[in-house]
Design a protein around this motif. Structure first.
Motif, short mmCIF file in Angstrom:
data_model
loop_
_atom_site.label_atom_id
_atom_site.label_comp_id
_atom_site.label_asym_id
_atom_site.label_seq_id
_atom_site.Cartn_x
_atom_site.Cartn_y
_atom_site.Cartn_z
N THR A 1 0.84 -1.20 0.00
CA THR A 1 0.00 0.00 0.00
C THR A 1 0.87 1.25 0.00
O THR A 1 1.81 1.34 0.79
CB THR A 1 -0.91 0.04 1.24
N MET A 2 0.56 2.14 -0.89
CA MET A 2 1.23 3.44 -0.91
C MET A 2 0.16 4.52 -0.88
O MET A 2 -0.96 4.31 -1.36
CB MET A 2 2.12 3.60 -2.14
N PHE A 3 0.52 5.65 -0.31
CA PHE A 3 -0.42 6.75 -0.15
C PHE A 3 0.13 7.98 -0.88
O PHE A 3 1.32 8.25 -0.85
CB PHE A 3 -0.63 7.07 1.32
N TRP A 4 -0.77 8.71 -1.50
CA TRP A 4 -0.37 9.96 -2.16
C TRP A 4 -1.05 11.13 -1.48
O TRP A 4 -2.27 11.14 -1.28
CB TRP A 4 -0.76 9.91 -3.65
N TYR A 5 -0.20 12.12 -1.11
CA TYR A 5 -0.69 13.29 -0.41
C TYR A 5 -0.39 14.53 -1.26
O TYR A 5 0.52 14.55 -2.09
CB TYR A 5 0.01 13.46 0.94
N ARG A 6 -1.12 15.57 -0.94
CA ARG A 6 -0.86 16.87 -1.57
C ARG A 6 -0.82 17.91 -0.45
O ARG A 6 -1.63 17.84 0.49
CB ARG A 6 -1.98 17.20 -2.57
N GLN A 7 0.11 18.81 -0.55
CA GLN A 7 0.20 19.85 0.46
C GLN A 7 0.27 21.20 -0.21
O GLN A 7 1.21 21.49 -0.97
CB GLN A 7 1.43 19.66 1.36
N LEU B 1 -4.60 13.63 2.17
CA LEU B 1 -4.57 12.37 1.44
C LEU B 1 -5.39 12.50 0.16
O LEU B 1 -6.54 12.93 0.20
CB LEU B 1 -5.12 11.24 2.31
N MET B 2 -4.76 12.12 -0.94
CA MET B 2 -5.46 12.14 -2.22
C MET B 2 -6.03 10.76 -2.54
O MET B 2 -7.18 10.62 -2.96
CB MET B 2 -4.51 12.53 -3.34
N ALA B 3 -5.17 9.74 -2.38
CA ALA B 3 -5.58 8.41 -2.78
C ALA B 3 -4.71 7.37 -2.11
O ALA B 3 -3.58 7.65 -1.70
CB ALA B 3 -5.50 8.26 -4.30
N THR B 4 -5.26 6.18 -2.00
CA THR B 4 -4.54 5.03 -1.49
C THR B 4 -4.32 4.06 -2.64
O THR B 4 -5.28 3.68 -3.32
CB THR B 4 -5.34 4.35 -0.37
N GLU C 1 -9.84 9.76 -2.41
CA GLU C 1 -10.59 10.50 -1.40
C GLU C 1 -11.64 11.38 -2.09
O GLU C 1 -11.54 11.70 -3.28
CB GLU C 1 -9.65 11.36 -0.58
N GLN C 2 -12.63 11.72 -1.31
CA GLN C 2 -13.71 12.54 -1.84
C GLN C 2 -13.16 13.85 -2.37
O GLN C 2 -12.34 14.51 -1.72
CB GLN C 2 -14.72 12.82 -0.72
N GLY C 3 -13.61 14.20 -3.57
CA GLY C 3 -13.19 15.47 -4.16
C GLY C 3 -11.95 15.36 -5.03
O GLY C 3 -11.57 16.34 -5.67
N VAL C 4 -11.31 14.20 -5.06
CA VAL C 4 -10.14 14.01 -5.90
C VAL C 4 -10.57 13.32 -7.18
O VAL C 4 -11.17 12.24 -7.15
CB VAL C 4 -9.06 13.17 -5.18
N GLU C 5 -10.27 13.95 -8.32
CA GLU C 5 -10.70 13.40 -9.61
C GLU C 5 -9.79 12.25 -10.04
O GLU C 5 -8.61 12.44 -10.34
CB GLU C 5 -10.65 14.50 -10.68
N LYS C 6 -10.36 11.07 -10.13
CA LYS C 6 -9.55 9.90 -10.46
C LYS C 6 -9.08 9.92 -11.91
O LYS C 6 -8.06 9.32 -12.25
CB LYS C 6 -10.31 8.60 -10.17
N ASP C 7 -9.84 10.61 -12.77
CA ASP C 7 -9.42 10.67 -14.17
C ASP C 7 -8.32 11.70 -14.39
O ASP C 7 -7.66 11.70 -15.42
CB ASP C 7 -10.62 11.01 -15.06
#
Lengths: 114, 115
Positions: free
Chosen positions: B32-38, B46-49, B59-65
């Motif tokens: 598992t890796m996690f992507w964050y934005r600051q 957290l953007m996505a797992t 995560e909610q509000g993050v566009e997967k496309d």
């Protein structure tokens, strides 16, 4: 709603004195807490952690205290050094398998003055 | 100790282009890796797992496309910012969970500037 709160955005301490950084959380499912140190334009660096079965963990100049009833933890740095100047993030984690990611507070910028 | 290598450390790109950021666990396997934005003066969000061999959880509000995540192996996860816009300019950080415990190791981050 913020689950992990660091209410002090900044803290200034004299070199050699104690720095106390505070963190509050709201989710009682959190059972593992971590403190990270971050310099600008760099990734966070792990400092110290504590499991909810403990109330204190010490590593050199860094000690983390956990008060579960108050849902509060603090990081003590003593003695503080100018090199400790950075942003400190408190993070919390729920039990393995339920919520694998960390929830971060907004950070506290620590300035240690010589 | 566990090391996570993140590249590039900074990138400037033109609006409308795509940028790929790589995150590698060097001495351990990370399922598992996690992507964050600051954003400046903000917390790490957290953007996505990213899970090896399966689709990422956003995560909610993050566009997967828009933020394409690929985790093709136990040591590599990539984040591609597609059709980047100036508002995507931020500091992106990956982290990997150490299989042996509750530890998380962070990459050094990528400063993305879209002009």
């Amino acid at each position: 709603d913020q689950q992990v709160k660091q209410n002090s955005p900044s803290l200034s301490v004299q070199e050699g004195r104690i720095s106390i950084l505070n963190c509050d959380y709201t989710n009682s499912m959190f059972d593992y807490f971590l403190w990270y140190k971050k310099y600008p334009a760099e990734g966070p660096t792990f400092l110290i952690s504590i499991s909810s079965i403990k109330d204190k963990n010490e590593d050199g100049r860094f000690t983390v205290f956990l008060n579960k009833s108050a849902k509060h933890l603090s990081l003590h740095i003593v003695p503080s050094q100018p090199g400790d100047s950075a942003v400190y993030f408190c993070a919390a984690s729920a039990p393995w398998g339920s919520q694998g990611n960390l929830i971060f507070g907004k950070g506290t910028k620590l300035s240690v003055k010589p | 100790g566990a090391v996570v290598s993140q590249h590039p450390s900074w990138v400037i790109c033109k609006s409308g282009t795509s940028v790929k950021i790589e995150c590698r666990s060097l001495d351990f396997q990370a399922t598992t890796m996690f992507w964050y934005r600051q954003f400046p003066k903000q917390s790490l969000m957290l953007m996505a797992t990213s899970n090896e061999g399966s689709k990422a959880t956003y995560e909610q509000g993050v566009e997967k496309d828009k933020f394409l995540i690929n985790h093709a192996s136990l040591t590599l996860s990539t984040l591609t910012v597609t059709s980047a816009h100036p508002e995507d300019s931020s500091f992106y950080i990956c982290s990997a969970r150490d299989l042996r415990g509750r530890g998380y190791t962070f990459g050094s981050g990528t400063r993305l500037t879209v002009v």
